[in-house]
Write an enzyme that holds these catalytic residues in place. Structure first.
Site, PDB file in Angstrom:
ATOM      1  N   ASP A  87      -0.539 -11.166  11.028  1.00 48.38           N
ATOM      2  CA  ASP A  87       0.202 -10.017  11.423  1.00 48.38           C
ATOM      3  C   ASP A  87       0.394 -10.008  12.657  1.00 48.38           C
ATOM      4  O   ASP A  87      -0.423  -9.547  13.641  1.00 48.38           O
ATOM      5  CB  ASP A  87      -0.101  -8.557  10.856  1.00 48.38           C
ATOM      6  N   ASP A  98       7.810  -7.865  13.935  1.00 44.60           N
ATOM      7  CA  ASP A  98       6.458  -7.391  13.589  1.00 44.60           C
ATOM      8  C   ASP A  98       6.510  -8.804  12.436  1.00 44.60           C
ATOM      9  O   ASP A  98       7.793  -8.514  11.602  1.00 44.60           O
ATOM     10  CB  ASP A  98       6.442  -6.321  13.425  1.00 44.60           C
ATOM     11  N   HIS A 160       8.634   0.045   7.672  1.00 42.95           N
ATOM     12  CA  HIS A 160       9.117   0.749   8.751  1.00 42.95           C
ATOM     13  C   HIS A 160      10.137   0.878   9.813  1.00 42.95           C
ATOM     14  O   HIS A 160      10.639  -0.601   9.826  1.00 42.95           O
ATOM     15  CB  HIS A 160       7.645   0.713   9.547  1.00 42.95           C
ATOM     16  N   HIS A 168       6.620   2.002  14.816  1.00 39.51           N
ATOM     17  CA  HIS A 168       7.101   2.372  13.185  1.00 39.51           C
ATOM     18  C   HIS A 168       7.538   3.508  13.980  1.00 39.51           C
ATOM     19  O   HIS A 168       7.229   4.954  14.714  1.00 39.51           O
ATOM     20  CB  HIS A 168       5.558   3.503  13.284  1.00 39.51           C
ATOM     21  N   GLU A 193       7.466  -5.341   4.279  1.00 37.94           N
ATOM     22  CA  GLU A 193       6.243  -5.188   4.240  1.00 37.94           C
ATOM     23  C   GLU A 193       5.689  -5.603   3.452  1.00 37.94           C
ATOM     24  O   GLU A 193       4.491  -4.198   2.564  1.00 37.94           O
ATOM     25  CB  GLU A 193       5.094  -5.530   5.283  1.00 37.94           C
ATOM     26  N   GLU A 276       5.115 -10.003   5.557  1.00 43.80           N
ATOM     27  CA  GLU A 276       5.869  -9.099   6.092  1.00 43.80           C
ATOM     28  C   GLU A 276       7.447  -9.649   7.085  1.00 43.80           C
ATOM     29  O   GLU A 276       7.300 -11.103   7.377  1.00 43.80           O
ATOM     30  CB  GLU A 276       5.281  -8.551   7.378  1.00 43.80           C
TER      31      GLU A 276
HETATM   32 MN    MN Z   1       4.835  -3.740  10.086  1.00 41.28          MN
HETATM   33 MN    MN Z   2       3.219  -6.055  10.639  1.00 43.55          MN
END
Ligand code: MN
Ligand code: MN
Length: 293
Positions: A87, A98, A160, A168, A193, A276
């Site tokens: 990640d 992200d 998010h 976030h 995600e 994600e």
């Molecule tokens: Mn994330």
């Molecule tokens: Mn992530």
């Protein structure tokens, strides 16, 4: 009312850099590779491309769902059969991406169903994205895709919205329906995600890990702390990124000014896969910013 970031191309570029770093991390996660070296390589690639990591590379294994990053003397090497969530985040002046995917170390194919469930959940969720779409429909699509493989979506981990310097943002994108009345707006940047598990479908806080962030500006009193705040602001960081013994010492004595993230572990000890993408809510649907070019 569209709400595109004014520097949209920077967001696209940050996401391209994050996507390439994610793929590098997946390739390097092989039997015998040291977890610390893989994290350093991912973050080094992001910096070499002209961006900064927006959080330490997360290399959570097996029943760890998220928030594991190696500390400076992490001794662990990956072994065949480990299920590793790579990640990765990158940012350019606060334009954040992200993105994550899961690799089964050594290609043992024991957990392919989990990996595919997470990826299919992601694809199904992305297919629901358009201006005016209900987030609940994204959540339902994710959950159905994962459940159709006989697995559970993680109920208490969410995607998010992303805002400048804020990983976030205010909007959660749950992985199961029934938790939100929110509606997507054109120009929003969001991270979707899904996590799939063969456990009970919930995470709990495990031990405190190696990811921290400043709760607020620590001021100029401690020069080492001030230098780190200048680099990381309120984004997550880790002791591997300290540049000197003075900074390492400042971190160790400043725990009260820092939020420390616990590692998230599956409640039932189930194993966990994640996928994600960072997505722009475009005029006609999703633009997947962190897809490979
Ligand atoms: Mn994330
Ligand atoms: Mn992530």
């Amino acid at each position: 009312m569209a709400r595109y970031p004014p520097d949209l191309d920077r967001w696209r570029e940050a996401a391209r850099i994050a996507a390439e770093a994610r793929e590098l991390g997946l390739r390097l996660t092989v039997p015998g590779a040291r977890r610390r070296d893989v994290a350093d390589a991912i973050e080094g690639a992001i910096r070499a491309a002209g961006a900064e990591p927006s959080f330490p590379a997360n290399l959570s294994r097996n029943n760890e769902a998220a928030h594991y990053t190696p500390d400076p003397d992490d001794p662990v090497a990956f072994v065949a059969g480990d299920l590793v969530k790579v990640d990765v985040g990158a940012h350019l002046d606060g334009a954040i991406a992200d993105t994550a995917d899961t690799v089964e170390v050594g290609g043992t194919h024991r957990y392919e169903n989990l990996v595919r469930a997470a990826r299919e959940g992601l694809r199904a969720g992305i297919a629901q994205v358009r201006p005016g779409a209900r987030v609940n429909d994204v959540s339902r699509a994710i959950a159905e895709a994962i459940r159709s493989r006989g697995l559970k979506p993680m109920e208490n981990l969410t995607g998010h919205s992303i805002e400048r310097y804020l990983l976030h943002g205010g909007m959660a994108i749950p992985n199961v329906p029934g938790f939100t009345d929110a509606v997507l707006e054109e120009g929003q940047v969001i991270a979707i995600e899904p996590f799939a598990t063969n456990g009970v479908g919930r995470i709990e806080n495990g031990a405190f890990g190696n990811i921290v962030r400043f709760r607020a500006d620590p001021g100029a009193k401690d020069p080492a702390l001030a230098a780190m705040f200048g680099r990381f602001r309120t984004l997550p960081f880790t002791a591997r990124w300290a540049r000197s013994d003075a900074e390492r010492a400042a971190l160790a004595r400043s725990r009260r000014q820092l939020q420390t993230y616990p590692v998230f572990v599956e409640v039932g000890g189930g194993w966990v896969a994640q996928a994600e993408h960072t997505v722009l809510v475009g005029p006609a649907g999703a633009e997947v910013l962190s897809a490979l070019p």
